[in-house]
Design a protein around this motif. Structure first.
Motif, PDB file in Angstrom:
ATOM      1  N   TYR A  24     -69.033 -62.895  19.701  1.00 38.74           N
ATOM      2  CA  TYR A  24     -68.430 -63.893  20.527  1.00 38.74           C
ATOM      3  C   TYR A  24     -67.929 -65.057  19.553  1.00 38.74           C
ATOM      4  O   TYR A  24     -66.822 -65.421  20.105  1.00 38.74           O
ATOM      5  N   LYS A  25     -68.712 -65.303  18.569  1.00 40.02           N
ATOM      6  CA  LYS A  25     -68.215 -66.520  18.025  1.00 40.02           C
ATOM      7  C   LYS A  25     -66.959 -66.162  17.231  1.00 40.02           C
ATOM      8  O   LYS A  25     -65.919 -66.976  17.409  1.00 40.02           O
ATOM      9  N   ARG A  29     -63.372 -67.789  17.603  1.00 39.60           N
ATOM     10  CA  ARG A  29     -62.648 -68.512  16.498  1.00 39.60           C
ATOM     11  C   ARG A  29     -61.118 -67.780  16.103  1.00 39.60           C
ATOM     12  O   ARG A  29     -60.280 -68.624  15.716  1.00 39.60           O
ATOM     13  N   HIS A  30     -60.963 -66.507  16.207  1.00 39.06           N
ATOM     14  CA  HIS A  30     -59.957 -65.653  16.024  1.00 39.06           C
ATOM     15  C   HIS A  30     -58.925 -65.441  17.225  1.00 39.06           C
ATOM     16  O   HIS A  30     -57.875 -65.095  17.061  1.00 39.06           O
ATOM     17  N   ARG A  31     -59.517 -65.938  18.319  1.00 36.03           N
ATOM     18  CA  ARG A  31     -58.493 -65.803  19.685  1.00 36.03           C
ATOM     19  C   ARG A  31     -58.536 -64.133  19.693  1.00 36.03           C
ATOM     20  O   ARG A  31     -57.441 -63.787  19.997  1.00 36.03           O
ATOM     21  N   VAL A  32     -59.336 -63.360  19.685  1.00 31.14           N
ATOM     22  CA  VAL A  32     -59.258 -61.877  19.939  1.00 31.14           C
ATOM     23  C   VAL A  32     -59.926 -61.744  21.080  1.00 31.14           C
ATOM     24  O   VAL A  32     -61.086 -61.775  21.339  1.00 31.14           O
ATOM     25  N   LYS A  33     -59.397 -61.123  22.177  1.00 28.79           N
ATOM     26  CA  LYS A  33     -59.857 -60.286  23.235  1.00 28.79           C
ATOM     27  C   LYS A  33     -61.004 -59.195  22.842  1.00 28.79           C
ATOM     28  O   LYS A  33     -60.795 -58.446  21.949  1.00 28.79           O
ATOM     29  N   THR A  34     -62.154 -59.510  23.597  1.00 28.31           N
ATOM     30  CA  THR A  34     -63.073 -58.830  23.237  1.00 28.31           C
ATOM     31  C   THR A  34     -63.819 -58.133  24.835  1.00 28.31           C
ATOM     32  O   THR A  34     -63.807 -58.939  25.568  1.00 28.31           O
ATOM     33  N   PHE A  35     -63.966 -56.858  24.400  1.00 23.05           N
ATOM     34  CA  PHE A  35     -64.531 -55.980  25.668  1.00 23.05           C
ATOM     35  C   PHE A  35     -66.114 -55.636  25.324  1.00 23.05           C
ATOM     36  O   PHE A  35     -66.189 -54.960  24.307  1.00 23.05           O
ATOM     37  N   VAL A  36     -67.298 -56.169  26.022  1.00 14.91           N
ATOM     38  CA  VAL A  36     -68.510 -55.702  25.880  1.00 14.91           C
ATOM     39  C   VAL A  36     -68.884 -54.880  26.941  1.00 14.91           C
ATOM     40  O   VAL A  36     -69.115 -55.080  28.239  1.00 14.91           O
ATOM     41  N   VAL A  37     -69.209 -53.408  26.444  1.00 14.93           N
ATOM     42  CA  VAL A  37     -69.190 -52.275  27.343  1.00 14.93           C
ATOM     43  C   VAL A  37     -70.752 -51.925  27.174  1.00 14.93           C
ATOM     44  O   VAL A  37     -71.255 -51.633  26.241  1.00 14.93           O
ATOM     45  N   ALA A  38     -71.086 -51.615  28.583  1.00 13.34           N
ATOM     46  CA  ALA A  38     -72.544 -51.149  28.830  1.00 13.34           C
ATOM     47  C   ALA A  38     -72.571 -50.704  30.143  1.00 13.34           C
ATOM     48  O   ALA A  38     -71.773 -50.803  30.938  1.00 13.34           O
ATOM     49  N   ASN A  39     -73.766 -50.031  30.181  1.00 10.86           N
ATOM     50  CA  ASN A  39     -74.056 -49.306  31.464  1.00 10.86           C
ATOM     51  C   ASN A  39     -75.055 -50.139  32.418  1.00 10.86           C
ATOM     52  O   ASN A  39     -75.266 -49.739  33.354  1.00 10.86           O
TER      53      ASN A  39
END
Length: 162
Positions: A24-25, A29-39
């Protein structure tokens, strides 16, 4: 849109991932889209750059969701060797939570070792699990993620919109 004009994206195989807060940090900081995938439902920071994806509870649903989207310019965070293999084959950068990158050169040996250990466990020969996650592992992970993002930037991949 050419391949290198695509935005860098991070996919986190979030079940049992010990470095989500670090991702997340770095994402912010880099302005990168992140997908947190879980069930299952997981708490994620409220940010336009961080998106929670809850998939079905079926076997490998999270892995399948990530693998279907893996591509050059994507960074996948996982300790799952078969998922790492699928993503490396699709051209993604893949990093384990300890900072170990999975590459075309290393994934075959990682799969063979995983399969051997699985067979030994099934025969009752191996009962121990992985060593405890350490601060050194966390630091190595942060460094590897930073290196991967900077390498993709140099290769012409863009950042997510602010």
């Amino acid at each position: 849109m050419t391949e290198t004009s695509q935005a860098i994206v991070i996919y986190v195989d979030a079940d049992a991932c010990p470095v989500k807060s670090e991702v997340y940090k770095v994402s912010e900081r880099h302005r990168v889209k992140t997908f947190v995938v879980a069930n299952t439902f997981l708490m994620v920071p409220q940010s336009p750059l961080i998106e929670r994806v809850v998939v079905s509870a079926s076997f490998d649903a999270a892995d399948d969701w990530i693998a279907e989207r893996a591509r050059r310019g994507a960074i996948v965070i996982t300790a799952d060797i078969p998922l790492a293999h699928r993503c490396v084959s699709a051209g993604a950068d893949v990093i384990g939570p300890t900072g170990k990158p999975f590459t075309e050169a290393s994934i075959g040996m990682a799969l063979a070792t995983r399969n051997l250990m699985e067979d030994l466990r099934a025969m009752g020969d191996v009962t121990g699990g992985p060593k405890p996650f350490s601060q050194k592992d966390r630091s190595a992970f942060l460094s590897a993620l930073d290196v991967a993002i900077n390498r993709l930037k140099r290769a012409g991949f863009g950042l997510s919109a602010p």
